[in-house]
Design a protein around this motif. Structure first.
Motif, PDB file in Angstrom:
ATOM      1  N   MET A 129     -31.259 -43.841  29.847  1.00 20.56           N
ATOM      2  CA  MET A 129     -31.830 -42.542  30.123  1.00 20.56           C
ATOM      3  C   MET A 129     -32.175 -41.890  28.785  1.00 20.56           C
ATOM      4  SD  MET A 129     -30.056 -39.190  31.943  1.00 20.56           S
ATOM      5  CE  MET A 129     -29.408 -40.181  33.217  1.00 20.56           C
ATOM      6  N   ASP A 130     -33.377 -41.351  28.690  1.00 22.25           N
ATOM      7  CA  ASP A 130     -33.758 -40.719  27.424  1.00 22.25           C
ATOM      8  C   ASP A 130     -33.062 -39.363  27.287  1.00 22.25           C
ATOM      9  OD1 ASP A 130     -35.880 -38.415  28.035  1.00 22.25           O
ATOM     10  OD2 ASP A 130     -36.288 -40.081  29.423  1.00 22.25           O
ATOM     11  N   ASP A 131     -32.987 -38.893  26.056  1.00 22.94           N
ATOM     12  CA  ASP A 131     -32.250 -37.662  25.758  1.00 22.94           C
ATOM     13  C   ASP A 131     -32.813 -36.441  26.485  1.00 22.94           C
ATOM     14  OD1 ASP A 131     -30.656 -39.191  24.162  1.00 22.94           O
ATOM     15  OD2 ASP A 131     -31.275 -38.283  22.265  1.00 22.94           O
ATOM     16  N   ALA A 132     -34.133 -36.335  26.588  1.00 22.76           N
ATOM     17  CA  ALA A 132     -34.737 -35.170  27.234  1.00 22.76           C
ATOM     18  C   ALA A 132     -34.356 -35.116  28.718  1.00 22.76           C
ATOM     19  CB  ALA A 132     -36.251 -35.191  27.070  1.00 22.76           C
ATOM     20  N   THR A 133     -34.411 -36.252  29.384  1.00 20.27           N
ATOM     21  CA  THR A 133     -34.034 -36.312  30.804  1.00 20.27           C
ATOM     22  C   THR A 133     -32.558 -35.988  30.961  1.00 20.27           C
ATOM     23  OG1 THR A 133     -35.737 -37.957  31.236  1.00 20.27           O
ATOM     24  CG2 THR A 133     -33.957 -37.801  32.844  1.00 20.27           C
ATOM     25  N   ALA A 134     -31.733 -36.549  30.094  1.00 20.16           N
ATOM     26  CA  ALA A 134     -30.294 -36.288  30.148  1.00 20.16           C
ATOM     27  C   ALA A 134     -30.022 -34.797  29.965  1.00 20.16           C
ATOM     28  CB  ALA A 134     -29.562 -37.094  29.084  1.00 20.16           C
ATOM     29  N   ARG A 135     -30.692 -34.178  29.004  1.00 17.11           N
ATOM     30  CA  ARG A 135     -30.469 -32.746  28.746  1.00 17.11           C
ATOM     31  C   ARG A 135     -30.843 -31.912  29.968  1.00 17.11           C
ATOM     32  NH1 ARG A 135     -29.111 -30.076  24.578  1.00 17.11           N
ATOM     33  NH2 ARG A 135     -29.632 -31.727  23.114  1.00 17.11           N
ATOM     34  N   VAL A 136     -31.982 -32.202  30.581  1.00 20.74           N
ATOM     35  CA  VAL A 136     -32.412 -31.448  31.763  1.00 20.74           C
ATOM     36  C   VAL A 136     -31.384 -31.595  32.885  1.00 20.74           C
ATOM     37  CG1 VAL A 136     -34.151 -31.368  33.609  1.00 20.74           C
ATOM     38  CG2 VAL A 136     -34.873 -31.485  31.221  1.00 20.74           C
ATOM     39  N   GLN A 137     -30.929 -32.817  33.137  1.00 20.55           N
ATOM     40  CA  GLN A 137     -29.942 -33.041  34.191  1.00 20.55           C
ATOM     41  C   GLN A 137     -28.616 -32.352  33.887  1.00 20.55           C
ATOM     42  OE1 GLN A 137     -29.826 -37.310  34.718  1.00 20.55           O
ATOM     43  NE2 GLN A 137     -31.294 -37.187  36.395  1.00 20.55           N
ATOM     44  N   LEU A 138     -28.165 -32.473  32.652  1.00 20.76           N
ATOM     45  CA  LEU A 138     -26.886 -31.860  32.281  1.00 20.76           C
ATOM     46  C   LEU A 138     -26.958 -30.335  32.347  1.00 20.76           C
ATOM     47  CD1 LEU A 138     -25.973 -34.243  29.346  1.00 20.76           C
ATOM     48  CD2 LEU A 138     -24.680 -33.991  31.485  1.00 20.76           C
ATOM     49  N   ASP A 192     -26.226 -33.420  21.418  1.00 18.77           N
ATOM     50  CA  ASP A 192     -26.611 -32.705  20.191  1.00 18.77           C
ATOM     51  C   ASP A 192     -26.209 -33.474  18.936  1.00 18.77           C
ATOM     52  OD1 ASP A 192     -27.702 -30.629  21.681  1.00 18.77           O
ATOM     53  OD2 ASP A 192     -25.899 -29.370  21.545  1.00 18.77           O
ATOM     54  N   ALA A 193     -25.091 -34.177  19.018  1.00 18.48           N
ATOM     55  CA  ALA A 193     -24.581 -34.925  17.858  1.00 18.48           C
ATOM     56  C   ALA A 193     -25.212 -36.314  17.735  1.00 18.48           C
ATOM     57  CB  ALA A 193     -23.063 -35.050  17.955  1.00 18.48           C
ATOM     58  N   GLY A 194     -26.074 -36.678  18.696  1.00 17.55           N
ATOM     59  CA  GLY A 194     -26.689 -37.998  18.659  1.00 17.55           C
ATOM     60  C   GLY A 194     -25.759 -39.108  19.118  1.00 17.55           C
ATOM     61  N   GLU A 195     -24.696 -38.754  19.839  1.00 19.89           N
ATOM     62  CA  GLU A 195     -23.704 -39.728  20.293  1.00 19.89           C
ATOM     63  C   GLU A 195     -23.751 -39.954  21.795  1.00 19.89           C
ATOM     64  OE1 GLU A 195     -20.159 -37.874  18.903  1.00 19.89           O
ATOM     65  OE2 GLU A 195     -20.623 -38.250  16.801  1.00 19.89           O
ATOM     66  N   TYR A 196     -24.683 -39.334  22.496  1.00 12.38           N
ATOM     67  CA  TYR A 196     -24.772 -39.456  23.939  1.00 12.38           C
ATOM     68  C   TYR A 196     -25.112 -40.903  24.315  1.00 12.38           C
ATOM     69  CZ  TYR A 196     -26.160 -38.684  28.772  1.00 12.38           C
ATOM     70  OH  TYR A 196     -26.259 -38.751  30.140  1.00 12.38           O
ATOM     71  N   GLY A 197     -24.450 -41.397  25.356  1.00 11.49           N
ATOM     72  CA  GLY A 197     -24.714 -42.759  25.812  1.00 11.49           C
ATOM     73  C   GLY A 197     -23.839 -43.800  25.159  1.00 11.49           C
ATOM     74  N   ARG A 198     -22.945 -43.367  24.276  1.00  8.68           N
ATOM     75  CA  ARG A 198     -21.987 -44.267  23.630  1.00  8.68           C
ATOM     76  C   ARG A 198     -20.595 -43.914  24.139  1.00  8.68           C
ATOM     77  NH1 ARG A 198     -23.695 -48.437  21.190  1.00  8.68           N
ATOM     78  NH2 ARG A 198     -25.624 -48.195  20.079  1.00  8.68           N
ATOM     79  N   CYS A 199     -19.819 -44.940  24.424  1.00  8.44           N
ATOM     80  CA  CYS A 199     -18.453 -44.751  24.899  1.00  8.44           C
ATOM     81  C   CYS A 199     -17.624 -44.055  23.820  1.00  8.44           C
ATOM     82  CB  CYS A 199     -17.843 -46.105  25.259  1.00  8.44           C
ATOM     83  SG  CYS A 199     -16.128 -46.009  25.819  1.00  8.44           S
ATOM     84  N   VAL A 200     -16.894 -43.020  24.228  1.00  7.22           N
ATOM     85  CA  VAL A 200     -16.069 -42.283  23.266  1.00  7.22           C
ATOM     86  C   VAL A 200     -14.851 -43.085  22.823  1.00  7.22           C
ATOM     87  CG1 VAL A 200     -16.819 -40.000  24.068  1.00  7.22           C
ATOM     88  CG2 VAL A 200     -14.785 -41.047  25.074  1.00  7.22           C
ATOM     89  N   ASP A 201     -14.508 -44.142  23.561  1.00  7.63           N
ATOM     90  CA  ASP A 201     -13.348 -44.954  23.196  1.00  7.63           C
ATOM     91  C   ASP A 201     -13.725 -46.162  22.345  1.00  7.63           C
ATOM     92  OD1 ASP A 201     -11.675 -43.222  24.537  1.00  7.63           O
ATOM     93  OD2 ASP A 201     -11.554 -44.453  26.336  1.00  7.63           O
ATOM     94  N   CYS A 202     -14.688 -46.963  22.817  1.00 12.56           N
ATOM     95  CA  CYS A 202     -15.001 -48.215  22.119  1.00 12.56           C
ATOM     96  C   CYS A 202     -16.328 -48.165  21.340  1.00 12.56           C
ATOM     97  CB  CYS A 202     -15.033 -49.379  23.100  1.00 12.56           C
ATOM     98  SG  CYS A 202     -16.434 -49.353  24.231  1.00 12.56           S
ATOM     99  N   GLY A 203     -17.146 -47.157  21.586  1.00 11.33           N
ATOM    100  CA  GLY A 203     -18.404 -47.014  20.869  1.00 11.33           C
ATOM    101  C   GLY A 203     -19.555 -47.850  21.413  1.00 11.33           C
ATOM    102  N   LYS A 204     -19.285 -48.656  22.434  1.00  8.16           N
ATOM    103  CA  LYS A 204     -20.348 -49.467  23.030  1.00  8.16           C
ATOM    104  C   LYS A 204     -21.223 -48.586  23.926  1.00  8.16           C
ATOM    105  CE  LYS A 204     -17.684 -53.724  22.972  1.00  8.16           C
ATOM    106  NZ  LYS A 204     -16.992 -54.741  23.778  1.00  8.16           N
ATOM    107  N   PRO A 205     -22.441 -49.047  24.205  1.00  6.31           N
ATOM    108  CA  PRO A 205     -23.320 -48.246  25.076  1.00  6.31           C
ATOM    109  C   PRO A 205     -22.747 -48.119  26.489  1.00  6.31           C
ATOM    110  CG  PRO A 205     -24.565 -49.970  23.946  1.00  6.31           C
ATOM    111  CD  PRO A 205     -23.117 -50.235  23.674  1.00  6.31           C
ATOM    112  N   VAL A 206     -22.896 -46.926  27.038  1.00  2.00           N
ATOM    113  CA  VAL A 206     -22.561 -46.694  28.437  1.00  2.00           C
ATOM    114  C   VAL A 206     -23.750 -47.205  29.234  1.00  2.00           C
ATOM    115  CG1 VAL A 206     -22.075 -44.937  30.187  1.00  2.00           C
ATOM    116  CG2 VAL A 206     -21.154 -44.673  27.859  1.00  2.00           C
ATOM    117  N   PRO A 207     -23.530 -48.046  30.254  1.00  4.26           N
ATOM    118  CA  PRO A 207     -24.653 -48.612  31.007  1.00  4.26           C
ATOM    119  C   PRO A 207     -25.578 -47.529  31.575  1.00  4.26           C
ATOM    120  CG  PRO A 207     -22.600 -49.689  31.628  1.00  4.26           C
ATOM    121  CD  PRO A 207     -22.239 -48.525  30.756  1.00  4.26           C
TER     122      PRO A 207
END
Length: 110
Positions: free
Chosen positions: A1-10, A71-86
């Protein structure tokens, strides 16, 4: 999901949660001359409303945290392992902070 779409949904989710919490926190109904059974029903309703407020507040926190990660550019990355969230997980739960594996580990610990 792109950042703009994610922001609108959130942001949409955040606005809806804020509205729901405001409604749920509405003024309690005055008991007045009502029977004890009615007062007991009000207590049950108040307990239910409180539980719903707690769930909505936890979800609101998750949405705000997701916006911070965005905002921090970390969206879509797991906060525990750092891998991408599907992608599918983010579509279903835009506020998701963990990959499926790490979320499963967290839930088993509870």
């Amino acid at each position: 999901m792109d950042d703009a779409t994610a922001r609108v949904q959130l942001e949409s989710m955040l606005a809806e949660l804020d509205r729901s919490i405001t409604v749920l926190r509405g003024d309690p109904v005055a008991v007045g001359d009502r029977s004890a059974a009615d007062a007991g029903s009000d207590l049950t309703d108040a307990d239910r409303a409180q539980a719903m407020i707690e769930v909505a507040t936890r979800q609101r926190t998750a949405v705000v945290d997701a916006l911070k990660r965005l905002d921090a550019g970390e969206y879509g990355r797991c906060v525990d392992c750092g891998k991408p969230v599907p992608e599918g997980r983010l579509v279903a739960r835009p506020e998701a902070s963990r990959c499926v594996h790490c979320q499963g580990v967290r839930e088993r610990r509870r």
